[in-house]
Design a protein around this motif. Structure first.
Motif, PDB file in Angstrom:
ATOM      1  N   LEU A  39       0.826  -1.203   0.000  1.00 37.61           N
ATOM      2  CA  LEU A  39       0.000   0.000   0.000  1.00 37.61           C
ATOM      3  C   LEU A  39       0.863   1.257   0.000  1.00 37.61           C
ATOM      4  N   GLN A  40       1.958   1.232   0.752  1.00 38.80           N
ATOM      5  CA  GLN A  40       2.865   2.383   0.777  1.00 38.80           C
ATOM      6  C   GLN A  40       3.508   2.599  -0.585  1.00 38.80           C
ATOM      7  N   GLU A  41       3.952   1.541  -1.207  1.00 43.17           N
ATOM      8  CA  GLU A  41       4.594   1.625  -2.520  1.00 43.17           C
ATOM      9  C   GLU A  41       3.626   2.101  -3.594  1.00 43.17           C
ATOM     10  N   ARG A  42       2.355   1.698  -3.471  1.00 39.90           N
ATOM     11  CA  ARG A  42       1.362   1.998  -4.512  1.00 39.90           C
ATOM     12  C   ARG A  42       0.446   3.148  -4.120  1.00 39.90           C
ATOM     13  N   ARG A  43       0.894   3.991  -3.222  1.00 42.52           N
ATOM     14  CA  ARG A  43       0.027   5.040  -2.696  1.00 42.52           C
ATOM     15  C   ARG A  43      -0.421   6.032  -3.767  1.00 42.52           C
ATOM     16  N   VAL A  44       0.352   6.210  -4.823  1.00 38.67           N
ATOM     17  CA  VAL A  44      -0.072   7.110  -5.912  1.00 38.67           C
ATOM     18  C   VAL A  44      -1.120   6.420  -6.790  1.00 38.67           C
ATOM     19  N   ALA A  45      -0.831   5.188  -7.212  1.00 38.00           N
ATOM     20  CA  ALA A  45      -1.768   4.457  -8.058  1.00 38.00           C
ATOM     21  C   ALA A  45      -3.082   4.172  -7.338  1.00 38.00           C
ATOM     22  N   LYS A  46      -3.024   4.040  -6.018  1.00 36.14           N
ATOM     23  CA  LYS A  46      -4.211   3.701  -5.223  1.00 36.14           C
ATOM     24  C   LYS A  46      -4.740   4.902  -4.430  1.00 36.14           C
ATOM     25  N   ARG A  47      -4.321   6.096  -4.786  1.00 37.51           N
ATOM     26  CA  ARG A  47      -4.562   7.278  -3.960  1.00 37.51           C
ATOM     27  C   ARG A  47      -6.053   7.471  -3.622  1.00 37.51           C
ATOM     28  N   GLU A  48      -6.922   7.455  -4.643  1.00 33.76           N
ATOM     29  CA  GLU A  48      -8.328   7.738  -4.388  1.00 33.76           C
ATOM     30  C   GLU A  48      -8.960   6.707  -3.458  1.00 33.76           C
ATOM     31  N   LYS A  49      -8.650   5.454  -3.680  1.00 33.67           N
ATOM     32  CA  LYS A  49      -9.244   4.419  -2.839  1.00 33.67           C
ATOM     33  C   LYS A  49      -8.599   4.385  -1.447  1.00 33.67           C
ATOM     34  N   LEU A  50      -7.333   4.726  -1.351  1.00 30.01           N
ATOM     35  CA  LEU A  50      -6.699   4.812  -0.040  1.00 30.01           C
ATOM     36  C   LEU A  50      -7.360   5.893   0.818  1.00 30.01           C
ATOM     37  N   LEU A  51      -7.669   7.034   0.211  1.00 34.73           N
ATOM     38  CA  LEU A  51      -8.341   8.093   0.948  1.00 34.73           C
ATOM     39  C   LEU A  51      -9.755   7.674   1.340  1.00 34.73           C
ATOM     40  N   GLN A  52     -10.422   6.966   0.450  1.00 39.71           N
ATOM     41  CA  GLN A  52     -11.754   6.454   0.768  1.00 39.71           C
ATOM     42  C   GLN A  52     -11.684   5.431   1.899  1.00 39.71           C
ATOM     43  N   TYR A  53     -10.703   4.550   1.836  1.00 38.10           N
ATOM     44  CA  TYR A  53     -10.470   3.538   2.874  1.00 38.10           C
ATOM     45  C   TYR A  53     -10.184   4.214   4.214  1.00 38.10           C
ATOM     46  N   ALA A  54      -9.348   5.245   4.186  1.00 37.27           N
ATOM     47  CA  ALA A  54      -9.010   5.961   5.421  1.00 37.27           C
ATOM     48  C   ALA A  54     -10.254   6.534   6.085  1.00 37.27           C
ATOM     49  N   GLU A  55     -11.119   7.157   5.287  1.00 37.40           N
ATOM     50  CA  GLU A  55     -12.299   7.820   5.845  1.00 37.40           C
ATOM     51  C   GLU A  55     -13.386   6.830   6.237  1.00 37.40           C
ATOM     52  N   ARG A  56     -13.705   5.923   5.334  1.00 36.48           N
ATOM     53  CA  ARG A  56     -14.889   5.087   5.553  1.00 36.48           C
ATOM     54  C   ARG A  56     -14.630   3.893   6.466  1.00 36.48           C
ATOM     55  N   VAL A  57     -13.415   3.356   6.439  1.00 39.31           N
ATOM     56  CA  VAL A  57     -13.122   2.187   7.258  1.00 39.31           C
ATOM     57  C   VAL A  57     -12.512   2.586   8.595  1.00 39.31           C
ATOM     58  N   TRP A  58     -11.575   3.527   8.589  1.00 40.05           N
ATOM     59  CA  TRP A  58     -10.865   3.902   9.808  1.00 40.05           C
ATOM     60  C   TRP A  58     -11.331   5.234  10.405  1.00 40.05           C
ATOM     61  N   ASN A  59     -12.280   5.908   9.728  1.00 40.72           N
ATOM     62  CA  ASN A  59     -12.827   7.171  10.241  1.00 40.72           C
ATOM     63  C   ASN A  59     -11.749   8.232  10.399  1.00 40.72           C
ATOM     64  N   LEU A  60     -10.816   8.271   9.449  1.00 43.32           N
ATOM     65  CA  LEU A  60      -9.711   9.227   9.487  1.00 43.32           C
ATOM     66  C   LEU A  60     -10.071  10.418   8.600  1.00 43.32           C
ATOM     67  N   ARG A  61     -10.278  11.564   9.231  1.00 43.13           N
ATOM     68  CA  ARG A  61     -10.697  12.761   8.491  1.00 43.13           C
ATOM     69  C   ARG A  61      -9.794  13.959   8.749  1.00 43.13           C
ATOM     70  N   ASP A  62      -8.912  13.873   9.724  1.00 45.96           N
ATOM     71  CA  ASP A  62      -8.054  15.002  10.078  1.00 45.96           C
ATOM     72  C   ASP A  62      -6.738  14.921   9.312  1.00 45.96           C
ATOM     73  N   GLY A  63      -6.124  16.089   9.084  1.00 43.69           N
ATOM     74  CA  GLY A  63      -4.843  16.142   8.390  1.00 43.69           C
ATOM     75  C   GLY A  63      -5.036  16.214   6.887  1.00 43.69           C
ATOM     76  N   ASP A  64      -3.922  16.436   6.184  1.00 42.14           N
ATOM     77  CA  ASP A  64      -4.011  16.501   4.721  1.00 42.14           C
ATOM     78  C   ASP A  64      -4.080  15.092   4.143  1.00 42.14           C
ATOM     79  N   ALA A  65      -4.186  14.991   2.822  1.00 41.07           N
ATOM     80  CA  ALA A  65      -4.393  13.697   2.160  1.00 41.07           C
ATOM     81  C   ALA A  65      -3.255  12.722   2.457  1.00 41.07           C
ATOM     82  N   GLU A  66      -2.025  13.212   2.397  1.00 45.47           N
ATOM     83  CA  GLU A  66      -0.884  12.322   2.619  1.00 45.47           C
ATOM     84  C   GLU A  66      -0.860  11.804   4.060  1.00 45.47           C
ATOM     85  N   GLN A  67      -1.208  12.654   4.987  1.00 47.43           N
ATOM     86  CA  GLN A  67      -1.246  12.232   6.395  1.00 47.43           C
ATOM     87  C   GLN A  67      -2.327  11.183   6.626  1.00 47.43           C
TER      88      GLN A  67
END
Length: 385
Positions: free
Chosen positions: A291-319
Motif C-alpha cells: 500500500l505504501q509503494e502503490r500510494r499514488v496508483a491507489k490514492r483515491e481508494k486509499l483516501l476512501q479507505y481511510a475515511e470510511r473504514v478507519w474514520n480518518l478525516r483530520d490532516g491533509d491527504a498524505e497524512q
C-alpha cells in the motif's frame, strides 16, 4: 462499474447442528472420500458427526492434508480415489483441506499429468468429482468459490487454479466447530479474510458503490469481531459473524464489476513455498508495504479507505493515507500476526530468493494495472524487512 458475470452455485447451510443435514446433500449411493487435516477433526468429534450423518454410505477417510496442501500428499488421495472408484469428495476442515479436495476432484478424471492443472491455472479442466465441505475454520472463503492454491514441495512452487467445476455443491458452516481452534489459526483467519477484501476493494474507483460499501462493511466487521474472537473464544455470535464474513470476502460477489489486485497474495505465496510461513503471515508482511509503494496508483481508494473504514478525516491527504496504512499494520499486530520479514528471521537473502521465484513463475506483471514488475516487487519486499 465494469462488465461482469457472476455465478455461484454453492448451497450454504449455516448454524449449529447443520452437519446432521449431510444425509440430504450427499447422493445415497455415493462412495465418499472424506479429506481432513490433522487430529483436531477426530479429537473434537467432528469426524464422528460426519460419519454418523453419512449413514450407510461407503466412506474412505484420508487424513493428513497439510496447512498448505501439497501436490505430493494430494496425489496419494488421487490414487486411492481412482482405485476405489470414489465419486464424491467431502472436505472437513478449513480452506487448506477444501483447496486440496478441489485439486483431487479435478485430478482424478484428468487425462494428463495433474501438475498441468496448476501450470494451466485450471483452464483445461473438463470434468471434476462433486465436492461438499464441512467448514471448521473461517479464513479463505474456499467453501464458496471455485479457486484453490496448491504447493509442490519438490519444486518450491505454490500455484493457484480456478474452474467452475470445482465449486462445492454445498458447504456446512457451523460456527461452534471453530471454538477449539488455536489463537494463531483464528488470527490468521481474520488477516486472510481482511486481505481478501482489500485485494478486491483497494484498487481504483469505477463507480461501484454497492461493492465498495459491501467491502467496507466486511472490513469494519473484521476489525470489530477479530479481536473479540481471540478474547471471547466461546462466543457463538462472534464466531458466526466471523465465519460468514470470511465466506462473503471471497465468494465472488464483492469482486464482480471492479478491478482486482492480488499482488500481495502472489508475492506472499513465494514465502510460504520457500520458508513455510503461514499464508496469513505473508499477507500481513506484504500488504502494508504494498500500500505504501502503490500510494499514488491507489490514492483515491486509499483516501476512501481511510475515511470510511478507519474514520480518518483530520490532516491533509498524505497524512490520512499514512495513518490508514499504519492502522492496517497495527490491526494485524494487535491480532498477534507480525508484519516484518525479520520478525520471522528472514533477511535480504530471502528477498533475493523470493524475487528469483517470482521471475521463474512469470510473476512479472502483477496488480490491477499489471505494472508491478520485479523492480517494484523488490522495493515492496525490502520495505517489508
Amino acid at each position: 462499474m465494469l462488465n461482469f458475470d457472476f455465478y455461484n452455485p454453492t448451497h450454504i447451510s449455516f448454524g449449529k447442528g447443520c452437519i446432521a443435514k449431510l444425509d440430504g446433500f450427499v447422493p445415497a449411493e455415493a462412495q465418499v472420500m472424506v479429506l481432513y487435516g490433522g487430529q483436531s477433526a477426530q479429537r473434537t468429534g467432528t469426524l464422528d458427526e460426519v460419519q454418523a450423518a453419512l449413514g450407510e454410505r461407503k466412506v474412505y477417510l484420508f487424513g493428513g492434508v497439510e496447512a498448505n496442501p501439497t501436490y505430493e500428499k494430494l496425489m496419494e488421495a488421487v490414487q486411492i480415489a481412482r482405485e476405489q472408484n470414489i465419486d464424491f469428495l467431502l472436505a472437513v476442515g478449513g480452506g487448506s483441506v477444501i483447496d486440496g479436495a478441489k485439486f483431487v476432484a479435478a485430478a482424478v478424471p484428468y487425462p494428463d499429468d495433474p501438475w498441468n492443472i496448476l501450470l494451466n491455472g485450471g483452464r483445461d479442466i473438463k470434468q471434476a468429482l462433486p465436492i461438499g465441505t464441512v467448514l471448521t475454520l473461517a479464513a479463505t472463503g474456499s467453501e464458496m468459490n471455485n479457486g484453490s492454491v496448491i504447493t509442490r514441495k519438490s519444486l518450491q512452487a505454490k500455484l493457484p487454479f480456478h474452474n467452475d467445476l470445482v465449486f462445492p455443491k454445498f458447504s456446512m458452516l457451523d460456527p461452534s466447530k471453530s471454538f477449539t481452534l488455536p489463537e494463531r489459526q483464528v488470527a490468521n483467519g481474520v488477516v486472510d479474510a481482511f486481505v481478501h477484501v482489500m485485494e478486491q476493494y483497494l484498487t481504483y474507483p469505477v463507480n461501484a458503490p454497492v461493492q465498495d460499501r459491501f467491502s467496507e462493511g466486511l472490513l469494519q466487521t473484521l476489525i470489530e469481531q477479530g479481536p473479540l474472537a481471540l478474547s471471547q473464544p466461546d462466543d457463538y455470535e462472534v464466531r458466526a459473524n466471523l465465519m460468514w464474513v470470511a465466506t462473503l470476502a471471497l465468494n465472488g460477489l464483492i469482486g464482480s464489476g471492479v478491478p482486482q489486485d492480488w499482488s500481495t497474495h502472489l508475492i506472499g505465496h513465494e514465502f510460504t513455498a520457500l520458508y513455510g510461513l503461514d499464508h496469513a503471515q505473508t499477507l500481513a508482511i506484504i500488504l502494508p508495504s504494498m500500500l505504501q509503494e502503490r500510494r499514488v496508483a491507489k490514492r483515491e481508494k486509499l483516501l476512501q479507505y481511510a475515511e470510511r473504514v478507519w474514520n480518518l478525516r483530520d490532516g491533509d491527504a498524505e497524512q490520512r493515507i499514512d495513518a490508514a496504512i499504519a492502522r492496517t499494520r497495527e490491526f494485524f499486530e494487535t491480532l498477534g500476526v507480525k508484519t516484518r520479514l525479520n520478525d520471522y528471521g528472514l533477511a535480504q537473502d530471502a528477498v533475493e530468493a523470493a524475487l528469483q521465484q517470482l521471475e521463474q513463475h512469470g510473476m512479472l506483471q502483477l496488480g490491477e494495472h499489471k505494472d508491478i514488475d520485479l523492480a517494484i516487487s523488490r522495493r515492496v519486499l525490502e520495505a517489508s524487512l
